[in-house]
Design a protein around this motif. Sequence first.
Motif, PDB file in Angstrom:
ATOM      1  N   GLU A 118       0.607  -1.147   0.373  1.00  0.00           N
ATOM      2  CA  GLU A 118      -0.087   0.152   0.103  1.00  0.00           C
ATOM      3  C   GLU A 118       1.018   0.939  -0.395  1.00  0.00           C
ATOM      4  OE1 GLU A 118      -3.201   0.132  -0.809  1.00  0.00           O
ATOM      5  OE2 GLU A 118      -3.519  -2.533  -0.331  1.00  0.00           O
ATOM      6  N   LEU A 119       1.920   1.153   0.129  1.00  0.00           N
ATOM      7  CA  LEU A 119       2.485   2.452   0.609  1.00  0.00           C
ATOM      8  C   LEU A 119       4.232   2.997  -0.677  1.00  0.00           C
ATOM      9  CD1 LEU A 119       2.456   2.633   4.313  1.00  0.00           C
ATOM     10  CD2 LEU A 119       0.691   3.694   3.000  1.00  0.00           C
ATOM     11  N   THR A 120       5.685   0.993   0.289  1.00  0.00           N
ATOM     12  CA  THR A 120       6.437   0.899  -1.011  1.00  0.00           C
ATOM     13  C   THR A 120       5.642   1.016  -2.818  1.00  0.00           C
ATOM     14  OG1 THR A 120       6.991   0.058   1.091  1.00  0.00           O
ATOM     15  CG2 THR A 120       8.623   0.546  -0.727  1.00  0.00           C
ATOM     16  N   GLU A 121       5.475  -0.060  -2.687  1.00  0.00           N
ATOM     17  CA  GLU A 121       5.457  -0.190  -4.091  1.00  0.00           C
ATOM     18  C   GLU A 121       4.749   0.455  -4.395  1.00  0.00           C
ATOM     19  OE1 GLU A 121       3.988  -4.567  -6.402  1.00  0.00           O
ATOM     20  OE2 GLU A 121       2.707  -3.842  -4.909  1.00  0.00           O
ATOM     21  N   PRO A 122       3.996   1.166  -4.430  1.00  0.00           N
ATOM     22  CA  PRO A 122       3.448   2.285  -5.872  1.00  0.00           C
ATOM     23  C   PRO A 122       4.146   3.467  -5.398  1.00  0.00           C
ATOM     24  CG  PRO A 122       2.065   2.228  -4.256  1.00  0.00           C
ATOM     25  CD  PRO A 122       2.603   1.082  -3.146  1.00  0.00           C
ATOM     26  N   ARG A 123       4.928   4.011  -4.588  1.00  0.00           N
ATOM     27  CA  ARG A 123       6.464   4.433  -4.600  1.00  0.00           C
ATOM     28  C   ARG A 123       7.794   4.200  -5.235  1.00  0.00           C
ATOM     29  NH1 ARG A 123       7.111   6.499   2.291  1.00  0.00           N
ATOM     30  NH2 ARG A 123       4.674   7.274   1.535  1.00  0.00           N
ATOM     31  N   GLN A 137       9.783   4.054 -10.877  1.00  0.00           N
ATOM     32  CA  GLN A 137      10.983   3.477 -11.881  1.00  0.00           C
ATOM     33  C   GLN A 137       9.407   4.599 -13.077  1.00  0.00           C
ATOM     34  OE1 GLN A 137      12.493   0.679 -12.007  1.00  0.00           O
ATOM     35  NE2 GLN A 137      12.449   1.455 -14.029  1.00  0.00           N
ATOM     36  N   GLU A 138       8.407   4.812 -12.747  1.00  0.00           N
ATOM     37  CA  GLU A 138       7.842   5.266 -14.090  1.00  0.00           C
ATOM     38  C   GLU A 138       9.020   6.503 -14.531  1.00  0.00           C
ATOM     39  OE1 GLU A 138       3.554   6.126 -13.144  1.00  0.00           O
ATOM     40  OE2 GLU A 138       3.098   4.118 -13.474  1.00  0.00           O
TER      41      GLU A 138
END
Length: 363
Positions: A59-64, A69-70
């Motif tokens: 919920e926090l780290t992966e989206p960041r 990466q984007e």
Amino acid sequence: MLETIKSLLPVTRRRHDDQIANLTKQIKRITRESEERIIARIIQADDGINGNIDFKYHELTEPRLNRIQETIDTHDSHMKIMEWSLLRQGNEALDQTKIRFFRSIPKATGKLRLLQNSCIELLAEFDSFCKDNNLQYWACCGTLLGSIRHQGFIPWDDDIDLGMMREDIEKLKEALRANSKLRLTTVYDCYVHSEQLRLRFRNSDNPAFLDIFYFDYISTGKQSVYKQHQAIREEMVESMEADKTLKNWQSTPYIDNSNPMSPTIRKHIDTAIEKEKQLGLIVDRSQAKGIIWSLDNLYPNDRYEWAVPLDVMFPLHSSIFETTSCQVPNNPDFLLTGEFGDYLALPADINTHFKHVNLDDVQ
């Protein structure tokens, strides 16, 4: 627990043994229940910790990380657009700019260039020999990429890869028997369960070689047939590994035709090829609609599924390769895009490309 033990202490001597047995039973029960409660608390705590970690990551780290990466990918794309734009000349098409850039990259130097020059000399000899003996061959893999993109060696490459139809390889073997300059060597590789065919100079002091890969005619030009082809090869590998007469192959993983195990290895390959013929997968040239990367060759996991229509390969064309020329397929763009994707993009393997020859051996 102390009160429980006190209540179980013997009142009379007669009941001593029964009391001891009952006491032991109660202690075991209490111990087991205590262990279960402790384990349950540990699991609960572990689930809570892991659940909290999972929540924090997903919920926090992966989206960041995804946003980072984007951002990197976007910046990379912007930089490439700017770089190619700065290189363009006049009304030059973008692909022309990229080709001009790759062909302007300096050649290799030092021992690597000495090795490349020896390979170029060997290729020139082989090209002339094939023309004299009406044999067809073509540049494939990294050599095809080098021929089209660089008009020669990829500057950090150290070998030459060629393809030939099986029937032409058999003719080549026979034609080279009396040749004073060139020879074929065969190595059976235990690690990849393959036959590796190499053309070399008769002079064994020269380390240059050309890798020659087998190709077969197939009854369809559809790439989907490759899955069936690969399944048959996997059966072949399993039969090799189960063959007790080949138990010493792993201790001597690279063997040539002089080794007593080599006929058995070749028999396993031939059996698999015969199965493909019986299934109507491999056919004669007169019935062919495509060609395929043969069972004899090594099969890296990331290998392009090399089954293509005949008109992608034939007729062959001549292409510049350094100071000589080589034959290339009819539609190299189809093959290069299939194997490498955007083959005019800036390469990622400049420093990580696999080295086939120890340059310390090059004099």
